[in-house]
Enzyme design. Structure first.
Site, PDB file in Angstrom:
ATOM      1  N   TYR A  44      26.903 115.355  -2.943  1.00 17.40           N
ATOM      2  CA  TYR A  44      26.959 116.775  -2.595  1.00 17.40           C
ATOM      3  C   TYR A  44      27.497 116.846  -1.178  1.00 17.40           C
ATOM      4  CZ  TYR A  44      24.570 118.774  -6.594  1.00 17.40           C
ATOM      5  OH  TYR A  44      24.265 119.206  -7.847  1.00 17.40           O
ATOM      6  N   ASP A  96      31.224 121.220  -9.227  1.00 21.33           N
ATOM      7  CA  ASP A  96      30.901 122.392 -10.050  1.00 21.33           C
ATOM      8  C   ASP A  96      29.655 123.127  -9.553  1.00 21.33           C
ATOM      9  OD1 ASP A  96      28.880 120.660 -10.739  1.00 21.33           O
ATOM     10  OD2 ASP A  96      29.431 120.499 -12.858  1.00 21.33           O
ATOM     11  N   HIS A 119      27.566 119.989 -15.805  1.00 23.31           N
ATOM     12  CA  HIS A 119      26.330 119.795 -15.042  1.00 23.31           C
ATOM     13  C   HIS A 119      25.110 119.939 -15.959  1.00 23.31           C
ATOM     14  CE1 HIS A 119      25.254 119.928 -10.568  1.00 23.31           C
ATOM     15  NE2 HIS A 119      24.080 119.818 -11.151  1.00 23.31           N
TER      16      HIS A 119
HETATM   17  O1  173 Z   1      21.213 120.187 -11.296  1.00 26.63           O
HETATM   18  C1  173 Z   1      20.508 120.126 -10.306  1.00 26.63           C
HETATM   19  O2  173 Z   1      19.332 120.467 -10.334  1.00 26.63           O
HETATM   20  C2  173 Z   1      21.107 119.667  -9.078  1.00 26.63           C
HETATM   21  O3  173 Z   1      22.163 119.135  -9.132  1.00 26.63           O
HETATM   22  C3  173 Z   1      20.463 119.877  -7.781  1.00 26.63           C
HETATM   23  C4  173 Z   1      21.206 120.401  -6.735  1.00 26.63           C
HETATM   24  C5  173 Z   1      20.597 120.664  -5.530  1.00 26.63           C
HETATM   25  C6  173 Z   1      19.263 120.391  -5.361  1.00 26.63           C
HETATM   26  C7  173 Z   1      18.518 119.842  -6.387  1.00 26.63           C
HETATM   27  C8  173 Z   1      19.125 119.595  -7.587  1.00 26.63           C
END
Ligand code: 173
Length: 501
Positions: free
Chosen positions: A241, A269, A361
């Site tokens: 991320y 995404d 996702h």
């Molecule tokens: O899908 C999710 O829950 C995920 O990718 C996510 C994103 C940020 C924080 C925690 C989970």
């Protein structure tokens, strides 16, 4: 007796229980988080709930152990808590928790687990409701999460016979790395919500079985813990991320490369996290099960579930313009995770990336987005216009809804190099720890062996588009057989709760 002056009593900590002076205890250490309150990605409210007391239990599943020590300036690390002042609280076991513990004891033995759906059913029964809500939830009306499975059921096999299938081999390479399965472990966040060892269950099982693990940015375990748990030569990828602060991202990526990570999967995404209503509703219910009244109609940020609370660092301004920068900071192969169209697939190709994951996702982002496997057909057709196919320099992966080796074989026949499996492996460790993950690999192996023999494919390279009939793939009207997972394990979405009901 020598008195250690650096020890802090729990009574002293309790005197700092407000927003103007907020101390908390985590793992036996006392921290002054007053200045950090406005910066906490999950908001200040959640920290204030633990102001002046021990926050370890709430902290652990959603933070890597080193989060507080690395992010909080050293002068805010006040010292260790005096163990003589800690009052052991015997927690009352709720009726719900008791039922859960009983179910845990009465789990089917691993020998009785015959397919991946079984893990999901066991996980649903034994997980704390918050964990199940977070893991199982998908966005909006949860149409895409169901479609992810349904799409595979609209693809039918065209098996070949009399091909001497006495020896079949399903090992392959993924981004040039050996993999015993044409399946990798995809990233899923917050593993400790479901099992105290979290993602390490996956690392240990993967190391034993030669399976590749994609390490999530938002793992409960620290990145280095996960890498340290790997055996020599074990291949790991990193899911990324991208942080608004690119320096943090640069350091993270370069550290991962230095630690031997072999591929970078940038999630594209999720510029904003989808609304997962099961997860959101969980947060609106307090411990007594009574729905909280929304006190302030405006201004107050609504409590939006675990994932959204910790995702505010993700940069929504991420764009194609950033791609050259990523290429400049790492020599790992870069793959975009979450591509859904041939247009973007071609852009990824033209930017010189190593591949894409066709993914929605796990149905947790844009609801009614199509399935990865449906997009695969169009994407492969588009990539063929750029040169010979398969192209060793550009790999296409698919994830979402894969529960059977037959699903894997369909995606590979249609052009995927390999597939990602997230939830199914996660549920296997929630239910049975590392042993569960190993069993899940065995199930894949058994199913791959049988299905490849029945299909007339001795190796992964023998899987060709002619082996499947995907004519119905674009038909979104459900003529699929009843799906037991759909009907029994997936919960209907809850409806709005009335006060005092
Ligand atoms: O899908 C999710 O829950 C995920 O990718 C996510 C994103 C940020 C924080 C925690 C989970």
């Amino acid at each position: 007796m020598k008195i250690d002056m650096s020890l802090i009593s729990t009574q002293t900590v309790a005197e700092h229980a407000t927003a103007s002076s907020c101390w908390i205890i985590v793992h036996g250490k006392v921290y002054d988080v007053t200045d950090f309150l406005p910066e906490h990605p999950g908001g200040s409210k959640i920290i204030l709930k633990y102001a002046g007391v021990d926050a370890t239990e709430a902290y652990d599943p959603i933070h890597p152990p080193d989060a507080i020590t690395t992010h909080l300036p050293k002068d805010k690390h006040l010292g260790a808590v005096d163990p003589n002042t800690v009052v052991k609280v015997v927690k009352e076991v709720t009726a719900e928790e008791k039922i859960r513990q009983e179910l845990m004891m009465a789990r089917p033995s691993l020998d009785e687990i015959v397919n991946l759906h079984d893990f999901e059913a066991v996980a649903k029964a034994i997980l704390p409701p918050k964990a199940w809500a977070y893991y199982s939830s998908a966005s909006d009306d949860e149409i895409t999460i169901r479609e992810n499975r349904a799409a595979y059921q609209r693809i039918w096999f065209r098996p070949r016979v009399l091909r001497d299938v006495s020896v079949v081999n399903w090992s392959t390479t993924i981004l040039g790395q050996r993999s015993s399965l044409p399946v990798y472990i995809s990233a899923t966040a917050l593993g400790k919500l479901g099992h105290p060892d979290g993602e390490l269950n996956l690392t240990r099982a993967a190391g034993k079985h030669g399976v590749i693990q994609m390490i999530p940015t938002l793992a409960s375990c620290a990145f280095d813990e996960i890498v340290d748990a790997a055996v020599p030569g074990q291949v790991q990828f990193l899911q990324l991320y991208v942080n608004r602060d690119r320096e943090i991202t640069r350091k993270y990526v370069q550290h991962a490369e230095k630690r031997g990570v072999k591929g970078l999967f940038i999630t594209v995404d999720a510029p904003q996290l989808g609304r997962r209503e099961k997860d959101m509703r969980m947060k609106f219910v307090d411990e007594s099960g009574v729905a909280k009244v929304q006190e302030n109609q405006s201004g107050v940020k609504k409590d939006e579930g675990v994932a959204r609370a910790i995702s505010s660092f993700i940069d929504p301004s991420l764009s194609w313009k950033d791609i050259p920068w990523f290429k400049s900071i790492t020599s790992m192969p870069i793959v975009l995770k979450g591509v859904a169209t041939p247009e973007d697939a071609l852009m990824a190709y033209d930017y010189g990336l190593a591949g894409i994951v066709l993914s929605n996702h796990g149905g947790r982002q844009l609801d009614t987005a199509r399935s990865g496997v449906e997009n695969l057909m169009e994407v492969v057709a588009a990539l063929k216009t750029r040169g010979p196919w398969p192209n060793p320099k550009f790999e296409v992966f698919v994830d979402g809804g894969i529960r059977r080796a037959s699903d894997v074989l369909k995606a590979i026949a249609l052009g995927a190099s390999a597939v990602g499996v997230g939830r199914a492996f996660m549920y296997s460790f929630c239910a049975y720890g590392q042993d569960g993950v190993e069993k899940a690999f065995e199930i894949f192996r058994d199913e791959l062996e049988m299905n490849m023999r029945l299909l007339g494919a001795c190796t992964i390279d023998d899987l060709t588009p002619e082996m499947v009939d995907a004519n119905a793939i674009h038909s979104h009207v459900g003529l699929t057989p009843p799906d037991n997972l759909y009907n029994t394990t997936y919960q209907p979405l809850a409806l709005a709760k009335f006060k005092n009901k």
